[in-house]
Scaffold this motif. Structure first.
Motif, short mmCIF file in Angstrom:
data_model
loop_
_atom_site.label_atom_id
_atom_site.label_comp_id
_atom_site.label_asym_id
_atom_site.label_seq_id
_atom_site.Cartn_x
_atom_site.Cartn_y
_atom_site.Cartn_z
N ILE A 41 23.86 49.84 16.35
CA ILE A 41 24.81 49.36 17.35
C ILE A 41 25.48 50.57 18.01
O ILE A 41 26.07 51.40 17.31
CB ILE A 41 25.88 48.46 16.71
CG1 ILE A 41 25.22 47.23 16.08
CG2 ILE A 41 26.92 48.04 17.74
CD1 ILE A 41 26.19 46.34 15.34
N ASP A 43 28.05 53.08 19.54
CA ASP A 43 29.48 53.22 19.26
C ASP A 43 30.18 54.15 20.25
O ASP A 43 31.33 54.51 20.05
CB ASP A 43 29.70 53.70 17.83
CG ASP A 43 28.97 55.00 17.52
OD1 ASP A 43 28.22 55.48 18.40
OD2 ASP A 43 29.12 55.53 16.41
N MET A 120 34.75 50.73 21.33
CA MET A 120 33.99 49.79 22.15
C MET A 120 34.80 48.55 22.53
O MET A 120 34.46 47.86 23.49
CB MET A 120 32.71 49.38 21.41
CG MET A 120 31.82 50.55 21.03
SD MET A 120 31.31 51.55 22.45
CE MET A 120 30.21 50.42 23.25
N ASP A 121 35.87 48.27 21.82
CA ASP A 121 36.67 47.08 22.10
C ASP A 121 37.49 47.22 23.38
O ASP A 121 37.98 46.20 23.91
CB ASP A 121 37.61 46.78 20.93
CG ASP A 121 36.86 46.34 19.68
OD1 ASP A 121 35.74 45.79 19.83
OD2 ASP A 121 37.38 46.53 18.57
N GLY A 124 35.95 47.39 28.44
CA GLY A 124 36.25 46.52 29.58
C GLY A 124 37.63 46.76 30.13
O GLY A 124 37.85 46.77 31.35
N THR A 208 36.54 42.19 32.79
CA THR A 208 35.19 42.72 32.71
C THR A 208 34.65 42.67 31.29
O THR A 208 35.16 43.36 30.41
CB THR A 208 35.16 44.18 33.20
OG1 THR A 208 35.66 44.23 34.53
CG2 THR A 208 33.74 44.72 33.17
N PRO A 209 33.64 41.83 31.02
CA PRO A 209 33.04 41.80 29.68
C PRO A 209 32.02 42.92 29.54
O PRO A 209 31.19 43.13 30.42
CB PRO A 209 32.37 40.42 29.64
CG PRO A 209 32.01 40.14 31.06
CD PRO A 209 33.05 40.83 31.92
N VAL A 210 32.08 43.64 28.44
CA VAL A 210 31.12 44.72 28.18
C VAL A 210 30.54 44.52 26.80
O VAL A 210 31.27 44.50 25.81
CB VAL A 210 31.79 46.10 28.28
CG1 VAL A 210 30.79 47.19 27.92
CG2 VAL A 210 32.35 46.33 29.67
N LYS A 211 29.23 44.34 26.73
CA LYS A 211 28.54 44.13 25.46
C LYS A 211 27.50 45.23 25.27
O LYS A 211 26.52 45.28 26.00
CB LYS A 211 27.86 42.76 25.44
CG LYS A 211 28.81 41.58 25.64
CD LYS A 211 29.78 41.45 24.49
CE LYS A 211 30.67 40.22 24.66
NZ LYS A 211 31.68 40.11 23.58
N PRO A 212 27.71 46.12 24.31
CA PRO A 212 26.75 47.22 24.12
C PRO A 212 25.42 46.78 23.55
O PRO A 212 24.42 47.48 23.70
CB PRO A 212 27.48 48.14 23.14
CG PRO A 212 28.40 47.24 22.39
CD PRO A 212 28.85 46.21 23.38
N GLY A 213 25.38 45.60 22.90
CA GLY A 213 24.13 45.14 22.32
C GLY A 213 23.68 46.04 21.19
O GLY A 213 24.49 46.63 20.48
N THR A 214 22.37 46.17 21.03
CA THR A 214 21.81 47.03 19.99
C THR A 214 20.79 47.97 20.59
O THR A 214 20.29 47.74 21.69
CB THR A 214 21.15 46.20 18.88
OG1 THR A 214 20.10 45.40 19.46
CG2 THR A 214 22.15 45.29 18.19
#
Length: 227
Positions: A41, A43, A120-121, A124, A208-214
């Motif tokens: 994930i 970071d 990461m939280d 956005g 703004t949603p930000v999802k780093p994914g994997t």
């Protein structure tokens, strides 16, 4: 060379491992490819955010850009963001051609900063705060894994294990005995690259949603076994 005759050498971007005590013997060889994958994930987020201003007077355009840039930098620093550096500063003279005549359209100043965010939280929130404080350019987000070398080494070990599992399966079916110590290991893969995502302020929502994914970190090896 160590006491067991194992030689480690690097050619190009790959590592080569050769066991002279085995590879010099006149035996049959089995050459197999092995694959390994580790999922991590990200970071770290690297943002490129800035300000673009236009106008007829270059001095005024530059001053407006400087004011807006300082405004959004002050705002994101209040969130605890300190890893900031200038990525790009471009001044352009704008003009068009009509009927062979050049028409002056003024000037454009583009000032982009590279911002590293380790929490990461709040990625956005950093984007929203910057835009609300004057930034009007969000080029992209680059997600990285800080310990990527560690994960790659894990994937490399899995790749060697995968090759041995293949050799073990083949030897069992053929009724032969394979030396579990490889005569040679060649690393085929190279270090993984970070995952990038294009991002534009035109696509923004209220939050703004930000999802780093994997991120999949893979390794590939070619292994030579003796039987």
């Amino acid at each position: 060379m160590n006491s067991q005759g194992l030689i480690v050498s690097r050619g190009g971007n790959a590592m080569n491992y050769s066991n002279n005590n085995i590879s010099n013997r006149k035996d049959n060889t089995m050459i197999l490819n092995g694959q390994g994958k580790v999922t991590a994930i990200p970071d770290i987020a690297i943002l490129r955010i800035g300000v673009q201003t236009t106008g007829d007077n270059l001095t005024e355009v530059q001053q407006e850009n400087a004011n807006l840039s300082q405004s959004f930098l002050d705002a994101i620093q209040q969130l605890g963001i300190t890893d900031i550096k200038t990525f790009q500063y471009v001044v352009e003279h704008l003009y068009d051609f009509e009927n062979g005549t050049r028409i002056d359209r003024g000037y454009s100043v583009r000032n982009i900063y590279e911002i590293r965010v380790s929490d990461m939280d709040i990625v956005g929130s950093v984007i929203d705060t910057a835009v609300n404080a004057g930034a009007n350019v969000v080029d992209f987000i680059n997600f990285e894994v800080s310990a990527i070398d560690m994960y790659y080494q894990q994937a490399l070990n899995l790749a060697v294990q995968n090759a041995y599992q293949k050799a073990n399966s083949i030897s069992h079916n053929l009724g032969i005995t394979v030396n579990p110590i490889p005569a040679r290991i060649t690393e085929n893969s190279v270090a993984p690259v970070p995952f990038s995502a294009v991002f534009s302020t035109r696509e923004r929502t209220a939050v703004t949603p930000v999802k780093p994914g994997t991120q999949d970190i893979t390794a590939s090896v070619t292994v030579e076994f003796i039987y």
